[in-house]
Design an enzyme around this catalytic site. Structure first.
Site, PDB file in Angstrom:
ATOM      1  N   THR A   1       4.069  -5.620   1.198  1.00  0.00           N
ATOM      2  CA  THR A   1       5.021  -5.037   0.266  1.00  0.00           C
ATOM      3  C   THR A   1       6.476  -5.084   0.822  1.00  0.00           C
ATOM      4  OG1 THR A   1       5.278  -2.999  -1.231  1.00  0.00           O
ATOM      5  CG2 THR A   1       4.118  -2.795   0.908  1.00  0.00           C
TER       6      THR A   1
ATOM      7  N   TYR B   1       2.554   5.038   1.654  1.00  0.00           N
ATOM      8  CA  TYR B   1       2.037   3.654   1.259  1.00  0.00           C
ATOM      9  C   TYR B   1       2.812   2.551   1.932  1.00  0.00           C
ATOM     10  CZ  TYR B   1       1.742  -0.518  -1.387  1.00  0.00           C
ATOM     11  OH  TYR B   1       1.621  -2.008  -2.023  1.00  0.00           O
TER      12      TYR B   1
HETATM   13  C1  UD1 Z   1       6.622   0.567  -6.071  1.00  0.00           C
HETATM   14  C2  UD1 Z   1       6.822   0.000  -4.284  1.00  0.00           C
HETATM   15  C3  UD1 Z   1       6.266  -0.973  -4.395  1.00  0.00           C
HETATM   16  C4  UD1 Z   1       4.728  -1.013  -4.830  1.00  0.00           C
HETATM   17  C5  UD1 Z   1       4.706  -0.540  -6.263  1.00  0.00           C
HETATM   18  C6  UD1 Z   1       3.395  -0.154  -6.797  1.00  0.00           C
HETATM   19  C7  UD1 Z   1       8.730   0.697  -3.466  1.00  0.00           C
HETATM   20  C8  UD1 Z   1      10.391   0.441  -2.991  1.00  0.00           C
HETATM   21  N1  UD1 Z   1       8.200   0.031  -4.201  1.00  0.00           N
HETATM   22  O1  UD1 Z   1       7.577  -0.176  -6.746  1.00  0.00           O
HETATM   23  O2  UD1 Z   1       6.180  -1.848  -3.029  1.00  0.00           O
HETATM   24  O3  UD1 Z   1       4.156  -2.375  -4.817  1.00  0.00           O
HETATM   25  O4  UD1 Z   1       5.436   0.643  -6.540  1.00  0.00           O
HETATM   26  O5  UD1 Z   1       2.833   0.963  -6.338  1.00  0.00           O
HETATM   27  O6  UD1 Z   1       8.365   1.665  -2.967  1.00  0.00           O
HETATM   28  N2  UD1 Z   1      10.516   3.133 -13.793  1.00  0.00           N
HETATM   29  C9  UD1 Z   1      10.923   3.834 -14.947  1.00  0.00           C
HETATM   30  N3  UD1 Z   1       9.741   4.551 -15.700  1.00  0.00           N
HETATM   31  C10 UD1 Z   1       8.337   4.315 -15.327  1.00  0.00           C
HETATM   32  C11 UD1 Z   1       8.149   3.494 -14.235  1.00  0.00           C
HETATM   33  C12 UD1 Z   1       9.111   2.857 -13.346  1.00  0.00           C
HETATM   34  O7  UD1 Z   1      11.966   3.744 -15.205  1.00  0.00           O
HETATM   35  O8  UD1 Z   1       7.748   4.879 -16.051  1.00  0.00           O
HETATM   36  C13 UD1 Z   1      11.718   2.479 -13.213  1.00  0.00           C
HETATM   37  C14 UD1 Z   1      11.476   3.031 -11.575  1.00  0.00           C
HETATM   38  O9  UD1 Z   1      12.462   4.142 -11.310  1.00  0.00           O
HETATM   39  C15 UD1 Z   1      12.052   1.682 -10.855  1.00  0.00           C
HETATM   40  C16 UD1 Z   1      11.503   0.509 -11.717  1.00  0.00           C
HETATM   41  O10 UD1 Z   1      11.385   1.106 -13.063  1.00  0.00           O
HETATM   42  O11 UD1 Z   1      13.577   1.549 -10.936  1.00  0.00           O
HETATM   43  C17 UD1 Z   1      10.152  -0.117 -11.017  1.00  0.00           C
HETATM   44  O12 UD1 Z   1       9.256   0.918 -10.910  1.00  0.00           O
HETATM   45  P1  UD1 Z   1       7.575   0.735 -10.799  1.00  0.00           P
HETATM   46  O13 UD1 Z   1       7.328  -0.294 -11.647  1.00  0.00           O
HETATM   47  O14 UD1 Z   1       7.063   2.024 -10.557  1.00  0.00           O
HETATM   48  O15 UD1 Z   1       7.521   0.123  -9.130  1.00  0.00           O
HETATM   49  P2  UD1 Z   1       8.443   0.377  -7.699  1.00  0.00           P
HETATM   50  O16 UD1 Z   1       8.538   1.845  -7.626  1.00  0.00           O
HETATM   51  O17 UD1 Z   1       9.619  -0.144  -7.739  1.00  0.00           O
END
Ligand code: UD1
Length: 330
Positions: free
Chosen positions: A120, A144
């Site tokens: 990851t 993780y």
């Molecule tokens: C994280 C991990 C990644 C992992 C994935 C699955 C890190 C840097 N990355 O990705 O390796 O495979 O989780 O668990 O730790 N967001 C919103 N609203 C939401 C959900 C997300 O605004 O309801 C935003 C987050 O702040 C981020 C982006 O969308 O900017 C992507 O978030 P998300 O889909 O949760 O994945 P990551 O946190 O990037």
């Protein structure tokens, strides 16, 4: 022509593993899936044998490896939810790190020759400038990411000691579903943005939260490198072919090399849906880097990987199509 032994795919009933299994089967590989169905789905395993069990069960794994003369393992089985890993770290070190250690011990003893490992981008933590190549120092900021990095180290050290050669693929933000609509992301209590946005589009949840609107990014929201799961699955088949051709062990980013903001993702899902997605602005989520994008040239040069779905609209459309299908299935 001699028949190759089957490939063992741990976690092959999960979101990413099942997409890889589908592709392996399409290409004529024989596949045995080992999955404890804790987060995976029996119906996602299509065209392959399913053994229900845990990858940390050494006796079970030993039996499978020996009985089927397995020489190639694709290892996906893991827990993958970052906030859960913060709340319950030992579960992650147990399921991801200790179980991998047990699997690797059995692989080494049984003479397995190649392993493709599901790693990851979380191993990078918050890289300077938001872009990470494979030489960027690893500095995970949650259990993780640490649990996966420790698994990479075990693979590296075992290979150096004469164990299996491996490719560790560091996934960026995986999204989208099988373009033919056969399988998709069925994860319960989803936290990943694209899935959450699709659920909000269909009224399965009231709204999607935008975590942070004051980042130093063009529209103030977080930027990620969203990669279509079909392209990610193809990368595993390329890694397999590479190792079978005698390629040396490698650690490779899997991303497109450019990012989209949260607002851009919501706009793409809205285009796919034909209506706006209900969203509410909220404070930053703890531990989120502002920008995380892959420097992604190495995988193309080493594996010859050629992505086909580098298009946010395709990611949104295939995700929404699957979400609708889940809705119809009740
Ligand atoms: C994280 C991990 C990644 C992992 C994935 C699955 C890190 C840097 N990355 O990705 O390796 O495979 O989780 O668990 O730790 N967001 C919103 N609203 C939401 C959900 C997300 O605004 O309801 C935003 C987050 O702040 C981020 C982006 O969308 O900017 C992507 O978030 P998300 O889909 O949760 O994945 P990551 O946190 O990037």
């Amino acid at each position: 022509m001699t028949t190759l032994p089957p490939i063992l795919v741990t976690g092959g009933a999960g979101y990413i593993g099942a997409h890889v299994v589908l592709k392996l089967v399409e290409r004529g590989h024989r596949v045995i899936v080992l999955d404890d169905l804790s987060t995976g789905f029996r119906e996602a395993v299509q065209g392959a044998a399913l053994v229900v069990g845990n990858v940390g069960d050494a006796t079970l794994v030993r039996g499978l490896l020996n009985e089927h003369h397995i020489d190639t393992v694709l290892h996906f089985a893991a827990r993958t939810i970052v906030p859960e890993s913060v709340a319950d770290p030992l579960r992650y070190y147990g399921n991801n790190t200790c179980a991998t250690r047990s699997l690797l011990a059995e692989c080494a003893a049984a003479g397995v020759r190649r392993i493709v490992f599901s790693s990851t981008a979380a191993v990078y933590g918050i890289p300077a400038g938001g872009k990470a190549d494979e030489g960027t120092p690893t500095a995970p900021i949650n259990p993780y990411g640490s649990s996966k990095l420790m698994s990479e180290w075990m693979l590296r050290d075992l290979a150096a000691a004469g164990g299996p050669r491996y490719v560790a693929l560091r996934y960026f933000n995986v999204a989208g579903c099988d373009p033919a609509g056969r399988i998709g992301q069925s994860t319960k209590n989803a936290t990943l943005l694209v899935k959450v946005a699709c659920e909000a589009a269909l009224g399965k949840r009231a709204q999607v939260a935008i975590f942070g609107t004051d980042y130093a990014t063009p529209d103030g929201t977080g930027v990620r490198d969203y990669i279509h799961v079909d392209d990610l699955a193809a990368a595993h088949l390329d890694a397999l072919a590479y190792l079978r051709d005698g390629g040396e062990s490698a650690v490779l980013n899997v991303g497109y090399g450019h990012g989209y903001s949260v607002r851009e993702v919501l706009a793409a899902v809205a285009r796919a849906h034909g209506a706006p997605i209900p969203a509410v602005e909220q404070p930053r989520r703890a531990g989120d880097p502002p920008v995380l994008v892959a420097q992604a040239d190495r995988i193309s040069s080493v594996l010859g990987w050629k992505p086909r779905f580098d298009d946010l609209d395709v990611i949104a459309r295939t995700s929404l199509a699957w979400e609708r299908r889940l809705e119809r299935a009740g």
